[in-house]
Every structure is written in C-alpha cells, then in structure tokens.
Design a protein around this motif. Structure first.
Motif, PDB file in Angstrom:
ATOM      1  N   GLY A 207     -14.856  -6.559 -19.566  1.00  0.00           N
ATOM      2  CA  GLY A 207     -15.704  -5.423 -19.223  1.00  0.00           C
ATOM      3  C   GLY A 207     -14.878  -4.251 -18.749  1.00  0.00           C
ATOM      4  N   LEU A 208     -15.535  -3.177 -18.387  1.00  0.00           N
ATOM      5  CA  LEU A 208     -14.862  -1.968 -17.914  1.00  0.00           C
ATOM      6  C   LEU A 208     -14.635  -2.055 -16.417  1.00  0.00           C
ATOM      7  N   SER A 262     -10.632  -4.035  -4.564  1.00  0.00           N
ATOM      8  CA  SER A 262     -12.047  -4.019  -4.927  1.00  0.00           C
ATOM      9  C   SER A 262     -12.282  -3.035  -6.057  1.00  0.00           C
ATOM     10  N   GLY A 263     -13.412  -3.185  -6.709  1.00  0.00           N
ATOM     11  CA  GLY A 263     -13.764  -2.289  -7.799  1.00  0.00           C
ATOM     12  C   GLY A 263     -15.112  -2.652  -8.374  1.00  0.00           C
ATOM     13  N   PHE A 264     -15.483  -1.946  -9.447  1.00  0.00           N
ATOM     14  CA  PHE A 264     -16.750  -2.204 -10.122  1.00  0.00           C
ATOM     15  C   PHE A 264     -16.474  -2.622 -11.562  1.00  0.00           C
ATOM     16  N   LEU A 265     -17.118  -3.694 -11.977  1.00  0.00           N
ATOM     17  CA  LEU A 265     -16.968  -4.205 -13.331  1.00  0.00           C
ATOM     18  C   LEU A 265     -18.269  -3.978 -14.092  1.00  0.00           C
ATOM     19  N   ARG A 266     -18.153  -3.254 -15.205  1.00  0.00           N
ATOM     20  CA  ARG A 266     -19.316  -2.999 -16.047  1.00  0.00           C
ATOM     21  C   ARG A 266     -19.224  -3.901 -17.279  1.00  0.00           C
ATOM     22  N   GLU A 267     -20.085  -4.910 -17.355  1.00  0.00           N
ATOM     23  CA  GLU A 267     -20.057  -5.888 -18.425  1.00  0.00           C
ATOM     24  C   GLU A 267     -21.132  -5.586 -19.459  1.00  0.00           C
ATOM     25  N   ALA A 268     -20.745  -5.690 -20.743  1.00  0.00           N
ATOM     26  CA  ALA A 268     -21.701  -5.448 -21.820  1.00  0.00           C
ATOM     27  C   ALA A 268     -22.823  -6.473 -21.782  1.00  0.00           C
ATOM     28  N   SER A 269     -22.488  -7.721 -21.384  1.00  0.00           N
ATOM     29  CA  SER A 269     -23.481  -8.794 -21.362  1.00  0.00           C
ATOM     30  C   SER A 269     -24.526  -8.578 -20.273  1.00  0.00           C
ATOM     31  N   ALA A 270     -24.201  -7.716 -19.315  1.00  0.00           N
ATOM     32  CA  ALA A 270     -25.132  -7.452 -18.208  1.00  0.00           C
ATOM     33  C   ALA A 270     -25.934  -6.172 -18.433  1.00  0.00           C
ATOM     34  N   GLY A 272     -24.803  -3.262 -19.296  1.00  0.00           N
ATOM     35  CA  GLY A 272     -24.104  -2.073 -18.815  1.00  0.00           C
ATOM     36  C   GLY A 272     -24.186  -1.867 -17.325  1.00  0.00           C
ATOM     37  N   LYS A 273     -24.786  -2.810 -16.620  1.00  0.00           N
ATOM     38  CA  LYS A 273     -24.906  -2.682 -15.171  1.00  0.00           C
ATOM     39  C   LYS A 273     -23.593  -3.063 -14.496  1.00  0.00           C
ATOM     40  N   ALA A 274     -23.142  -2.265 -13.535  1.00  0.00           N
ATOM     41  CA  ALA A 274     -21.882  -2.520 -12.837  1.00  0.00           C
ATOM     42  C   ALA A 274     -22.130  -3.348 -11.581  1.00  0.00           C
TER      43      ALA A 274
END
Length: 338
Positions: A207-208, A262-270, A272-274
C-alpha cells in the motif's frame, strides 16, 4: 590473506554438528575442528573441563598425559578416565544457545531456530503461550513455526517463553524465546548500527506509506529515516547523541535512543482508507574496541617460576569491551581465560 585475517566457515543452522564447531566441512557434513574449550565426543563437539588440580602418579596433569596414559587407576580417589576430558571423563557442561529475538508483521510466516542447535530433545516452560496463537515447537529440532494448515492471527501479539535443550544425562540449558507480531516492523526491537551494517528495511503490508515520521529520545541526529520511510540507516561518524543505559545487558553506556516510527498506510484492499500504524524499537550505535592493549607484550622467567598474568587494559569510558576472547596456542601448559 594475512595471519590477522579471520577465517570464516558457515554451518547449516539446523544441524546439531554446528554446536561447539569452529570449522565445518560442507562436503562431509561434519565438524572438522571444535572451538576452544570443546572436544569431539560421540561425533559431536562438547564443552568439557578437566578436573582441577588432578595429577597422575607421575605428577602429570590432564593436559600433559597422552591417550595411552588413560586408565582406571585411582589417584587421590579419581582416575584419569574420570578426571580428564581426553580420556572420556572431565566435567561436561551444557552448550549455550539462543533464539534471535524477532519482530514479525501480521500474516508473515514464522520460523525461529535455536542457534546453534545443541540437542535432539527440546522442551517448553509450562506457561508458554505458543499454542494460543497457532504456533508450535518441534521437540526434536527446537524450531518454532505456525502449525501447518492453521490460520495466522490477524492481530498483534507477543510471546515470551523458556526453551530447554536436553543435551544428555542431566546436561541441559535453558534459553529465552521472545517474538513479537505487529502491523509494521524493522525486524527486531533492538537495531544495532555498526561498521558494514546494511540499512534496516521496514516490513509492512502493501500500500501507500505516507505521512511517516521518526521520533527518538534522547535525540539521535546520527539516525536517518529514508525519504520514502522504507529504511533506517546511521551515520557512524555523525554528531553524537545520548545513551540508553545497559541495553539488553550488553550495550552498557553506548550511544543509543528509544525510537518510534509512525505513519499512515493506504491499502487498495481497504477501499483506499488509510490507517495509522506504528512500531517501537531501541537503536544502538556501539563504539567497538579496535585494539587489544595488554599490560605487557613479553614475559621472561626461570624454570619453576610462576609468571605474572598479562592483563588486558580497560578501555576508555564509552568503548564496548568484548564479551568473549579466543586464542590459538600449541603449548599445553599455556592457560587462557576466555
């Protein structure tokens, strides 16, 4: 190659032949030379110590006698076959082993081996919670892994157990087993930065990875977080920082910091929710001792005279002293404290 260059051989971690071995032959699959303090017994290297102060009828010590001198004749109540390692006696002690402390990410396969493998029988303490998380241990090899065919937990957890290796009749050694499973990880709760060490890569789901940050206390200006947040490295000659006292009972008074990424992960499977993810660790940049400095370089004496010991001078404050020493000397009368 010079006489100062180390000679390195590798041994398959799952083989018991690695225990106490300093030179392994891959062609034969056997140990060619045992480490200092070990000797071959039953095709394995075992840790053995001669009975202190024992002398045979001729006044020879265990180190001085030959194989033909081994017998059952008692001298002061003990025979050479009982007192001396080379005769099959001596005091045999358990060979230490350890599990490398690991941090895994959720869903990652787990496989942890005892290093070195020292036995064919392993046991766990009563309160060990491996089974609660579908993990198990192979009682023959000591390998820790998920139970085949079971689901991996989808939440963070950590485990602390004790593993005992039964190496022979009343010869056993117990080591700590610690593992942690979390959403993101640099692979360990302790990151050691030394000469030649590659950057630590961040393991995380696909993810991003964005809005990531590194925070340390004390401040660690020598620690560098890559622009994409994917790795950590250190400037070994950079500006100094504070210390964390006695990290893991090993890195005493070394430059270190307790850190948080720390950070935010934006997953396509979710969709696009981070989601916010974080991991904690201790980063250490030890200052290694680079030269052994003894109180002298040569000793002279007369026959039967007890020579004073050559002692290692203490290092300056902040320099990490070695925890183990080794030496090669063909003289059986020479003694060395490891």
């Amino acid at each position: 190659m010079t006489s100062d260059d180390p000679i390195v051989t590798c041994c398959p971690a799952a083989q018991a032949a690695c225990s106490g071995c300093s030179s392994f032959n891959h062609s034969s699959g056997r140990c060619e030379k045992c480490s200092s303090g070990f000797l071959v017994r039953n095709a394995s290297c075992v840790s053995c110590l001669d009975a202190a102060g024992w002398l045979d009828q001729a006044g020879k010590t265990c180190q001085e006698i030959t194989g033909s001198d081994c017998n059952d004749k008692k001298v002061q109540g003990i025979s050479s076959n009982e007192a001396c390692c080379k005769c099959g006696g001596g005091i045999v002690s358990a060979t230490p082993f350890e599990y490398t402390q690991r941090n895994f990410i959720i869903g990652e396969d787990i496989r942890m081996l005892p290093k070195p493998r020292t036995a064919d029988r392993y046991g766990l303490n009563e309160g060990c919670e491996l089974a609660d998380y579908n993990l198990t241990m192979d009682g023959s090899t000591g390998v820790i892994s998920y139970v085949p065919g079971t689901a991996k937990p989808n939440e963070s957890f950590k485990i602390a157990c004790e593993v005992t290796a039964f190496q022979g009749d009343r010869i056993r050694f117990t080591a700590d087993l610690k593992l942690k499973v979390e959403p993101i990880s640099f692979g360990s709760s302790l990151l050691v930065f030394a000469q030649g060490k590659k950057p630590y890569a961040l393991s995380r789901p696909a993810g991003l990875w964005q809005n990531h940050s590194l925070t340390c206390a004390p401040a660690a200006p020598w620690l560098h977080h890559s622009a994409d947040g994917a790795s950590l490295s250190a400037d070994l000659h950079g500006a100094g920082g504070g210390i964390v006292d006695n990290v893991k009972d090993t890195y005493e008074a070394q430059q270190a910091a307790i850190c948080h990424v720390s950070g935010f992960l934006r997953e396509a499977s979710a969709g696009g929710k981070a989601r916010s993810l974080q991991t904690y660790f201790v980063a250490v940049m030890p200052q290694m001792l680079t030269k052994l400095d003894y109180t002298g370089h040569a000793l002279e004496g007369t026959f039967s005279e007890t020579l004073p010991p050559l002692q290692l001078r203490p290092a300056h404050e902040g320099v990490l002293m070695p925890s183990r020493f080794d030496v090669v000397c063909s003289d059986p009368l020479f003694a060395f404290d490891k």
